[in-house]
Write a protein that holds these residues in place. Structure first.
Motif, PDB file in Angstrom:
ATOM      1  N   THR A   1      37.956  35.993  37.601  1.00 54.75           N
ATOM      2  CA  THR A   1      37.583  36.841  38.735  1.00 54.75           C
ATOM      3  C   THR A   1      37.071  35.997  39.895  1.00 54.75           C
ATOM      4  O   THR A   1      37.401  36.257  41.059  1.00 54.75           O
ATOM      5  CB  THR A   1      36.521  37.875  38.299  1.00 54.75           C
ATOM      6  OG1 THR A   1      37.106  38.699  37.285  1.00 54.75           O
ATOM      7  CG2 THR A   1      36.074  38.747  39.463  1.00 54.75           C
TER       8      THR A   1
ATOM      9  N   GLU B   1      38.579  43.562  39.680  1.00 55.60           N
ATOM     10  CA  GLU B   1      37.836  44.338  38.688  1.00 55.60           C
ATOM     11  C   GLU B   1      38.158  45.826  38.851  1.00 55.60           C
ATOM     12  O   GLU B   1      39.279  46.173  39.193  1.00 55.60           O
ATOM     13  CB  GLU B   1      36.350  43.988  38.761  1.00 55.60           C
ATOM     14  CG  GLU B   1      36.167  42.567  38.216  1.00 55.60           C
ATOM     15  CD  GLU B   1      34.758  42.029  38.192  1.00 55.60           C
ATOM     16  OE1 GLU B   1      33.954  42.437  39.023  1.00 55.60           O
ATOM     17  OE2 GLU B   1      34.498  41.180  37.334  1.00 55.60           O
TER      18      GLU B   1
ATOM     19  N   ASP C   1      43.343  41.757  39.347  1.00 59.84           N
ATOM     20  CA  ASP C   1      42.407  41.272  38.336  1.00 59.84           C
ATOM     21  C   ASP C   1      42.350  42.280  37.200  1.00 59.84           C
ATOM     22  O   ASP C   1      41.879  43.402  37.393  1.00 59.84           O
ATOM     23  CB  ASP C   1      41.033  41.088  39.002  1.00 59.84           C
ATOM     24  CG  ASP C   1      40.036  40.374  38.101  1.00 59.84           C
ATOM     25  OD1 ASP C   1      40.474  39.671  37.172  1.00 59.84           O
ATOM     26  OD2 ASP C   1      38.832  40.523  38.339  1.00 59.84           O
ATOM     27  N   GLU C   2      42.821  41.886  36.038  1.00 58.08           N
ATOM     28  CA  GLU C   2      42.814  42.757  34.845  1.00 58.08           C
ATOM     29  C   GLU C   2      43.387  44.140  35.122  1.00 58.08           C
ATOM     30  O   GLU C   2      42.725  45.152  34.856  1.00 58.08           O
ATOM     31  CB  GLU C   2      41.376  42.936  34.339  1.00 58.08           C
ATOM     32  CG  GLU C   2      40.631  41.644  34.198  1.00 58.08           C
ATOM     33  CD  GLU C   2      40.527  41.175  32.761  1.00 58.08           C
ATOM     34  OE1 GLU C   2      41.154  41.800  31.875  1.00 58.08           O
ATOM     35  OE2 GLU C   2      39.849  40.175  32.542  1.00 58.08           O
TER      36      GLU C   2
HETATM   37 MG   LIG Z   1      36.819  38.967  35.377  1.00 55.18          MG
END
Ligand SMILES: [Mg+2]
Ligand SMILES: Nc1ncnc2c1ncn2[C@@H]1O[C@H](COP(=O)(O)OP(=O)(O)OP(=O)(O)O)[C@@H](O)[C@H]1O
Length: 323
Positions: free
Chosen positions: A45, A85, A158-159
């Motif tokens: 991140t 996130e 991110d993810e």
């Molecule tokens: Mg992360």
């Protein structure tokens, strides 16, 4: 060759004494789906935040589309969409209204893209509902839709598959591949879902303790692991002797049950040579299959090992000591 769409040089981010990202040299080719893998706290991140100008590097540079992000974030990120996130929305507005609010901050065409991006992420039927009623997976999709509003060349996520169920995961995979294969975009995504990454991505970097341990195409990474031909036979003892003597077989390993792995080439010729030799020696062969390590096995070896493997990366400095 086209220049990389993301390129970092000695990129470093320190929080006090702790290095979150350390001397990272990353190179992401345009037109690919690139996976950024690493355990919790590895620095994924933090690096993504630097790529999106949400955090300033302590030292080193990040270039996106050839432009230094810290020096000229507006130009670097003009055709870049990001999701870091969990995406946040106005809960009392509908999905479509949230996109309208976002589009107002972008170029004039962004608003006109809303129906297309909602369709792209499979939310066209639910765009009129309040976000407070969305499931986690629907919010993730709305986050991707929002990132698509600027018609980005590069999408940094991110993810993104956090919280998706298996069906949602399969749709997500298809959506990402569509963005790359049909629309020619580049997708850079972080994840720790190795299976997913192996299925979606063309290339990967594996990061641990802020350092990139290895990067390259998925093929190269898998082929750098152990490969071979696995046979299931009726006489393991005799088969061991036969396989040991074959040219191109560098080692033989006992696998579960009556199976053996002849380490080496995985070509059809190798498989046929092995089968022929076993049958000629009077060994009954029940099955012959190509064997490769999974991304998960490679990842566990790489993140467990102390030193980075080849791939042009310098060895990392000693790990920082907490406190
Ligand atoms: Mg992360
Ligand atoms: N604002 C901050 N202040 C202090 N330390 C931070 C800050 N942000 C991140 N860190 C630290 O930097 C390291 C890397 O964190 P980061 O969030 O980048 O990891 P990650 O790879 O994204 O992990 P995860 O998979 O859990 O999301 C961690 O040790 C974290 O505690």
């Amino acid at each position: 060759m086209t220049p990389p769409i993301i390129e970092t040089e000695s990129l470093t981010k320190r929080f006090g004494q702790r290095f979150a990202v350390r001397e990272v040299a990353l190179s992401v080719p345009a037109g690919t789906c690139f996976g950024f893998l690493g355990p919790n706290g590895a620095g994924k991140t933090t690096l993504i935040r630097m790529l999106l100008a949400l955090a300033r590097p302590s030292s080193g540079t990040a270039r996106v589309r050839g432009v230094d992000v810290a020096a000229d974030p507006v130009r670097a990120l003009r055709r870049v969409g990001g999701m870091v996130e969990e995406p946040r929305f106005y809960p009392y507005l509908t999905g479509r209204q949230n996109l309208e609010a976002w589009a107002a901050l972008l170029d004039r065409d962004a608003r006109a893209r809303i129906p297309a991006v909602l369709a792209r992420v499979g939310l066209e039927a639910r765009g009129g509902e309040r976000v407070s009623r969305y499931s986690l997976g629907m919010r993730q999709r709305l986050g991707v839709a929002r990132a698509l509003l600027s018609d980005p060349e590069l999408l940094i996520l991110d993810e993104p598959s956090n919280g998706l169920d298996p069906a949602g995961m399969a749709e997500f995979r298809e959506m990402i591949r569509g963005l790359v294969d049909q629309e020619g975009r580049t997708v850079f995504l972080s994840s720790h879902l190795l299976d997913e990454v192996q299925r979606i991505c063309d290339a990967v970097a594996i990061v641990n303790h802020g350092t990139v341990m290895v990067q390259g195409s998925m093929r190269e990474l898998i082929e750098a692991g152990e490969t071979g031909i696995e046979v299931d036979c009726d006489d393991v003892g005799r088969a061991l002797g036969v396989l040991h003597g074959l040219p191109g077989v560098t080692a033989v390993r006992n696998r579960a049950g009556s199976r053996l792995l002849a380490v080496g080439s995985t070509t059809r010729e190798a498989a046929m040579g092995i089968t022929r030799a076993l049958v000629e020696a009077g060994v009954g062969v029940a099955s012959v299959a190509k064997y490769e390590e999974s991304l998960e096995q490679r990842y566990l070896q790489i993140t467990a090992g102390a030193t980075p493997s080849s791939g042009g990366m310098p060895p990392p400095p000693p790990a920082p000591v907490a406190g």
